[in-house]
Scaffold this motif. Structure first.
Motif, short mmCIF file in Angstrom:
data_model
loop_
_atom_site.label_atom_id
_atom_site.label_comp_id
_atom_site.label_asym_id
_atom_site.label_seq_id
_atom_site.Cartn_x
_atom_site.Cartn_y
_atom_site.Cartn_z
N LEU A 450 -32.31 -12.44 0.13
CA LEU A 450 -32.20 -13.81 -0.24
C LEU A 450 -32.75 -14.34 -1.53
CD1 LEU A 450 -32.09 -15.37 3.41
CD2 LEU A 450 -30.22 -15.23 1.81
N ASP A 451 -34.27 -13.65 -1.82
CA ASP A 451 -34.64 -14.35 -2.94
C ASP A 451 -34.04 -13.83 -4.35
OD1 ASP A 451 -37.05 -15.19 -1.43
OD2 ASP A 451 -38.08 -13.56 -1.39
N ARG A 454 -28.43 -15.10 -4.66
CA ARG A 454 -28.24 -16.33 -4.36
C ARG A 454 -26.68 -16.60 -4.08
NH1 ARG A 454 -32.67 -19.54 -5.21
NH2 ARG A 454 -34.55 -18.19 -5.18
N VAL A 477 -35.31 -19.42 6.70
CA VAL A 477 -34.11 -19.60 5.71
C VAL A 477 -33.82 -21.25 5.50
CG1 VAL A 477 -31.88 -19.25 5.50
CG2 VAL A 477 -33.39 -17.19 6.08
N ARG A 480 -35.96 -22.55 2.87
CA ARG A 480 -36.05 -22.01 1.42
C ARG A 480 -34.79 -22.09 0.92
NH1 ARG A 480 -39.26 -16.22 1.70
NH2 ARG A 480 -41.38 -16.99 2.66
N TYR A 481 -33.68 -21.87 2.01
CA TYR A 481 -32.33 -21.84 1.38
C TYR A 481 -31.37 -22.70 2.15
CZ TYR A 481 -34.89 -17.78 -0.03
OH TYR A 481 -35.69 -16.68 -0.36
N ARG A 483 -28.65 -24.23 1.75
CA ARG A 483 -27.40 -24.15 1.86
C ARG A 483 -26.66 -22.98 2.51
NH1 ARG A 483 -25.97 -20.08 -1.21
NH2 ARG A 483 -23.83 -20.54 -1.37
N VAL A 484 -27.61 -21.86 3.03
CA VAL A 484 -27.01 -20.92 3.59
C VAL A 484 -26.88 -21.29 5.29
CG1 VAL A 484 -27.58 -18.61 4.66
CG2 VAL A 484 -28.58 -19.31 2.21
#
Length: 529
Positions: A450-451, A454, A477, A480-481, A483-484
């Motif tokens: 994931l890093d 994207r 997750v 940090r992310y 939108r996932v």
């Protein structure tokens, strides 16, 4: 020379009077002490075992007043089985030979009910060693014994549950691979190969049956994935009762009694109906097709004292569901094993022995308690306690997920699964449906992916990962992310950490084993929500 009376060395009547008075006073104190003790039965027996004295504690514990029992044998308090085996006589013989007898066992009250007693019998002898009788002390330890039995049963069920849950978890991984690949094979077999198609269909049906049995094992182990939501118990039981009436023979009368104040409980409605159906089927079999089945609801207020006899419950208000039949009933030996997996009294081939164990696991996993009451020839009552939801606790209804569209899927899915065979089936299936798929064996590898990438639209992760587990990975997750999208899978329900956020707890779950169609549907729902 006469000696003065009353001197220090005097032995006349005046000098002995205070001593006699002191002894009389001590005897009165002892008598008052024994009379004041109500937690123990303290009484005297003559050498033949006949009752010669009776204190208020004996009256309270055993139910007899002194006039009813003095002059009768103490063997009246023993069960018929113990009397037939000569236990009362052996107890007195032991006390006479050794000075005392200690023991415990079931004793019988005047009204015929039993209590668990701890007993001490001391032999009383005169100055010449002759046997004068016996002093007997009895304590009612029924409540403590029940608590010990409950603790022992709870520990036994916990140990069996851990073993069962681990086996079922591994089986679900195996079944995911087996059923998934059989499903794939059934789709690609040529239409002109009916024999092969029939073989695959039979294998699929056997696998589905194995998956059902595994689910029952997980239910007992309190590791089945549940989908709890606020349920109006009376309304749910009303619909369920009508369904049961159509299912059971007409010779079985189905009655429903409801308490309008029971309100709501947060449970998985499908699993609740399944548990109640198991109980209805057991009741039907116990009644041999004719009798009365009563479904009753009530509100139970459990106090601090009652909690001691109802393990796993906390003081508070509970929804009580009672299922009562007029069937053959159960012996104590059968009741002691009724919730054990694979234990059944039915003939070979007519039951798996998982019905009641599944009910037990579901109720315990839902934060409740289940209790059996039965006697041979007097039917059976099953009481289910479920925590009652207060109005402020009723959570909003789960949001409805839209159905997947028919468009071609091109999203990127990151699959995190430590079981190689399950991961291979899952990724191959998703690629068949047009998704781009990236694989990871654990949370550490997933976060590295994931890093640097994207393009990931959805993280599909097993909960039971080595190291950082699936829920902890999802929480990371989400931070940090954001939108996932996230979707869990699991072969059984691991207990979440107390620090887990509500956002993680609301992530949808696809239970193993799953089919190709179920995988595609849940992935699309998560992407389109």
């Amino acid at each position: 020379m006469t000696r003065k009376r009353g001197g220090p060395a005097g032995g006349g009547p005046e000098s002995s009077t205070p001593m006699i008075a002191s002894l009389d006073s001590s005897g009165q104190h002892v008598a008052r002490l024994i009379e004041g003790i109500r937690d123990c039965a303290i009484y005297m027996l003559d050498p033949a075992g006949m009752v010669v004295s009776w204190n208020p504690g004996a009256e309270r514990i055993k139910g007899y007043v002194a006039e009813e029992i003095v002059g009768r044998s103490f063997s009246e308090f023993y069960t018929p089985e113990d009397r037939a085996n000569g236990l009362p006589a052996r107890a007195l013989a032991t006390a006479a030979a050794t000075g005392k007898f200690e023991g415990e066992g079931w004793r019988v009250r005047k009204d015929g009910t039993k209590f668990w007693a701890i007993v001490l019998i001391d032999a009383l002898r005169g100055p010449s060693g002759e046997l004068l009788g016996f002093a007997k002390v009895t304590r009612d330890m029924t409540e403590r014994r029940l608590m010990q039995e409950q603790l022992h049963q709870s520990q036994k069920m916990e140990a069996i549950g851990q073993l069962t849950g681990g086996v079922a978890h591994d089986f679900n991984n195996l079944l995911t691979v087996m059923l998934g690949n059989l499903d794939t094979l059934s789709q690609i077999l040529p239409a002109d190969q009916p024999r092969w198609q029939r073989c695959v269909d039979q294998a699929l049906r056997a696998g589905e049956r194995a998956a059902s049995l595994t689910q029952q094992l997980l239910a007992f182990a309190r590791r089945q994935p549940l989908k709890p939501k606020p349920v109006d118990i009376n309304r749910s039981l009303q619909a369920w009762t009508e369904m049961v009436r159509r299912t059971l023979p007409e010779s079985i009368n189905v009655r429903r009694i409801e308490d309008t104040t029971v309100g709501m409980a947060e449970v998985d409605p499908n699993q609740l109906e399944s548990a109640l159906l198991n109980l209805a089927v057991n009741a039907r079999d116990a009644m041999a097709g004719a009798g009365t089945l009563t479904i009753e609801t009530a509100t139970a207020h459990i106090s601090d004292n009652e909690v001691r006899l109802l393990p796993d419950l906390k003081p508070g208000t509970y929804v009580l569901i009672c299922i009562t039949d007029t069937g053959s009933g159960m012996t104590q030996e059968v009741m002691d094993r009724a919730f054990d997996p694979f234990f059944t009294t039915k003939p070979m081939g007519q039951g798996t022995g998982l019905g009641l164990s599944q009910v037990f696991g579901f109720v315990k996993q839902s934060g409740g308690h289940i209790k059996l009451y039965s006697r041979p020839g007097h039917g059976t009552t099953v009481k289910i306690y479920l925590p009652q939801l207060q109005d402020a606790e009723v959570s909003p209804a789960a949001r409805r997920q839209p159905s997947p569209g028919s468009r071609t899927r091109e999203e990127t899915i990151l699959v995190v699964e430590d079981n190689d065979a399950v991961r291979s089936f899952t990724t191959d299936t998703l690629r068949d449906f047009g998704f781009s798929v990236i694989e990871a064996v654990d949370a550490s590898e997933a976060l590295k992916i994931l890093d640097r990438d994207r393009s990931v639209d959805l993280l599909f992760t097993d909960i039971g990962l080595p190291g950082l587990n699936g829920r902890e990975l999802a929480a990371t997750v989400q931070r940090r992310y954001p939108r996932v999208r996230l979707l869990f899978t699991s072969g059984y329900a691991q207990m979440p950490s107390p620090t887990m956020t509500s956002a993680v707890m609301e992530i949808p779950l696809l239970s193993k084993p799953f089919t190709r169609a179920q995988l595609y549907e849940r992935i699309c729902q998560s992407l389109d929500s």
